[in-house]
Design a protein around this motif. Structure first.
Motif, short mmCIF file in Angstrom:
data_model
loop_
_atom_site.label_atom_id
_atom_site.label_comp_id
_atom_site.label_asym_id
_atom_site.label_seq_id
_atom_site.Cartn_x
_atom_site.Cartn_y
_atom_site.Cartn_z
N LEU A 43 0.86 -1.18 0.00
CA LEU A 43 0.00 0.00 0.00
C LEU A 43 0.90 1.23 0.00
O LEU A 43 1.74 1.38 0.88
CB LEU A 43 -0.91 0.00 1.23
CG LEU A 43 -1.87 -1.19 1.37
CD1 LEU A 43 -2.61 -1.13 2.69
CD2 LEU A 43 -2.86 -1.22 0.20
N THR A 44 0.73 2.09 -0.99
CA THR A 44 1.63 3.23 -1.16
C THR A 44 1.03 4.49 -0.56
O THR A 44 -0.14 4.82 -0.80
CB THR A 44 1.92 3.46 -2.66
OG1 THR A 44 2.51 2.27 -3.20
CG2 THR A 44 2.88 4.62 -2.86
N ILE A 45 1.85 5.21 0.21
CA ILE A 45 1.46 6.49 0.78
C ILE A 45 2.42 7.55 0.24
O ILE A 45 3.63 7.45 0.42
CB ILE A 45 1.52 6.46 2.32
CG1 ILE A 45 0.54 5.41 2.86
CG2 ILE A 45 1.22 7.84 2.90
CD1 ILE A 45 0.61 5.24 4.36
N ASN A 46 1.88 8.57 -0.41
CA ASN A 46 2.68 9.65 -0.97
C ASN A 46 2.72 10.82 0.02
O ASN A 46 1.68 11.39 0.35
CB ASN A 46 2.09 10.11 -2.31
CG ASN A 46 3.04 11.02 -3.07
OD1 ASN A 46 3.92 11.66 -2.48
ND2 ASN A 46 2.88 11.09 -4.38
N LEU A 47 3.92 11.17 0.46
CA LEU A 47 4.07 12.22 1.48
C LEU A 47 4.40 13.58 0.88
O LEU A 47 4.68 14.52 1.63
CB LEU A 47 5.16 11.83 2.48
CG LEU A 47 4.86 10.62 3.37
CD1 LEU A 47 6.01 10.36 4.32
CD2 LEU A 47 3.56 10.83 4.15
N LEU A 78 -6.42 4.43 12.91
CA LEU A 78 -5.07 3.98 13.23
C LEU A 78 -4.06 4.92 12.58
O LEU A 78 -4.09 5.14 11.37
CB LEU A 78 -4.87 2.55 12.72
CG LEU A 78 -3.53 1.88 13.03
CD1 LEU A 78 -3.34 1.67 14.51
CD2 LEU A 78 -3.42 0.55 12.28
N LEU A 79 -3.14 5.48 13.38
CA LEU A 79 -2.11 6.38 12.86
C LEU A 79 -1.05 5.57 12.12
O LEU A 79 -0.42 4.69 12.71
CB LEU A 79 -1.47 7.17 14.00
CG LEU A 79 -0.34 8.14 13.62
CD1 LEU A 79 -0.83 9.20 12.65
CD2 LEU A 79 0.26 8.78 14.86
N VAL A 80 -0.84 5.89 10.85
CA VAL A 80 0.11 5.14 10.03
C VAL A 80 1.41 5.91 9.87
O VAL A 80 2.50 5.35 10.03
CB VAL A 80 -0.50 4.83 8.65
CG1 VAL A 80 0.47 3.97 7.83
CG2 VAL A 80 -1.83 4.12 8.79
N ALA A 108 -5.21 5.30 8.70
CA ALA A 108 -5.57 4.19 7.82
C ALA A 108 -6.67 4.60 6.85
O ALA A 108 -6.68 4.18 5.68
CB ALA A 108 -6.02 2.99 8.66
N ALA A 109 -7.59 5.45 7.30
CA ALA A 109 -8.68 5.90 6.44
C ALA A 109 -8.18 6.76 5.28
O ALA A 109 -8.89 6.91 4.27
CB ALA A 109 -9.70 6.69 7.26
N ASP A 110 -6.98 7.34 5.40
CA ASP A 110 -6.44 8.21 4.35
C ASP A 110 -5.71 7.43 3.26
O ASP A 110 -5.36 8.00 2.22
CB ASP A 110 -5.47 9.23 4.96
CG ASP A 110 -6.13 10.09 6.03
OD1 ASP A 110 -7.31 10.45 5.85
OD2 ASP A 110 -5.47 10.37 7.05
N VAL A 111 -5.43 6.17 3.50
CA VAL A 111 -4.64 5.38 2.55
C VAL A 111 -5.50 5.01 1.34
O VAL A 111 -6.59 4.47 1.48
CB VAL A 111 -4.09 4.10 3.22
CG1 VAL A 111 -3.30 3.27 2.22
CG2 VAL A 111 -3.22 4.46 4.42
N ARG A 112 -4.98 5.34 0.16
CA ARG A 112 -5.72 5.02 -1.08
C ARG A 112 -5.58 3.51 -1.36
O ARG A 112 -4.48 2.97 -1.37
CB ARG A 112 -5.17 5.84 -2.24
CG ARG A 112 -5.35 7.34 -2.05
CD ARG A 112 -4.89 8.10 -3.29
NE ARG A 112 -5.68 7.75 -4.46
CZ ARG A 112 -5.48 8.27 -5.67
NH1 ARG A 112 -4.50 9.14 -5.87
NH2 ARG A 112 -6.25 7.90 -6.69
N LEU A 113 -6.72 2.89 -1.62
CA LEU A 113 -6.74 1.45 -1.84
C LEU A 113 -7.07 1.15 -3.30
O LEU A 113 -7.87 1.86 -3.92
CB LEU A 113 -7.78 0.79 -0.94
CG LEU A 113 -7.58 0.96 0.57
CD1 LEU A 113 -8.77 0.35 1.32
CD2 LEU A 113 -6.29 0.32 1.03
N PRO A 114 -6.49 0.09 -3.85
CA PRO A 114 -6.85 -0.32 -5.20
C PRO A 114 -8.32 -0.74 -5.25
O PRO A 114 -8.94 -1.05 -4.24
CB PRO A 114 -5.93 -1.52 -5.47
CG PRO A 114 -4.83 -1.42 -4.46
CD PRO A 114 -5.43 -0.75 -3.27
N GLN A 115 -8.88 -0.74 -6.45
CA GLN A 115 -10.27 -1.14 -6.62
C GLN A 115 -10.48 -2.57 -6.14
O GLN A 115 -9.67 -3.46 -6.40
CB GLN A 115 -10.67 -1.03 -8.10
CG GLN A 115 -12.14 -1.30 -8.36
CD GLN A 115 -12.50 -1.06 -9.81
OE1 GLN A 115 -11.66 -0.67 -10.61
NE2 GLN A 115 -13.76 -1.31 -10.16
N GLY A 116 -11.56 -2.77 -5.39
CA GLY A 116 -11.88 -4.10 -4.90
C GLY A 116 -11.23 -4.45 -3.58
O GLY A 116 -11.40 -5.56 -3.08
#
Length: 208
Positions: free
Chosen positions: A138-142, A170-172, A153-161
């Motif tokens: 899971l990629t996070i761009n800073l 949860l603080l990532v 965790a809610a801010d992390v972009r997820l792939p479709q599906g």
């Protein structure tokens, strides 16, 4: 979609530490397949090809076992404490289209704003997806994040599906100002210098 890797397997009928050691000495790995309410299956799989396959911690393997094929997902790997050797693997039986949960590594890219630093608080997050559609990371761009920013965790972009299972709050990643190095108070530096004086000078004075 995750590429399935075909792995030849054979049923394991003998047990015990001595037999397991002989399996590993023959460049093979003991493993167990469980899931779907069935009795666990103890199998033997080849060492080298399996070690390459499980570089992806959630790899999906297609076991060629007893004349048939069975899809399994890597769930747990027991490794030797000091050698690059796999001691045992737990495999979860899966079906095409079936959704499963897995822990996915967090991968951080980009640069935070000047004068800020980041700290990764969680190295993995739990998601749910089809076994063959499980992301490797899971990629996070800073880019552009400044001191005081937080990535949850809610801010992390997820792939479709793919759905997040971890707590959304949860603080990532935490972005903050760097902590200033503690400087010695006035007088401490000279006292430390005196304490560190070469012992030979003291001896010479005593001898004189």
């Amino acid at each position: 979609m995750v590429e399935t890797i075909q792995i030849p397997a054979e049923t394991r009928t003998d047990f015990g530490k001595g037999y397991a050691r002989r399996i590993r000495a023959n460049d093979q790995i003991p493993a167990v397949v469980y899931g779907h309410g069935a009795e666990p299956k103890h199998v033997i799989i080849p060492g080298h090809i399996t070690m390459l396959a499980v570089r992806n911690r959630n790899a999906v393997l297609e076991l060629q076992l007893d004349g048939g094929k069975e899809l399994v997902m890597v769930k747990d790997i027991q490794r030797h404490a000091t050698r690059p050797e796999i001691l045992h693997i737990d495999l979860l039986a899966v079906r095409r289209g079936e959704k499963v949960e897995a822990e996915i590594p967090v991968h951080v890219i980009g640069e935070v704003a000047p004068g800020a630093v980041h700290n990764v608080e969680e190295n993995t997050l739990t998601v749910e997806a089809e076994a063959l559609n499980m992301p490797e990371s899971l990629t996070i761009n800073l880019d552009g994040h400044a001191a005081g920013d937080h990535v949850y965790a809610a801010d992390v972009r997820l792939p479709q599906g793919v759905t997040m299972v971890s707590d959304p709050e949860l603080l990532v990643v935490n972005v903050s100002e760097p902590q200033a190095a503690e400087l010695p108070e006035e007088g401490e530096e000279s006292a430390e210098a005196g304490a560190a004086a070469p012992q030979g000078d003291v001896v010479e004075e005593n001898e004189a």
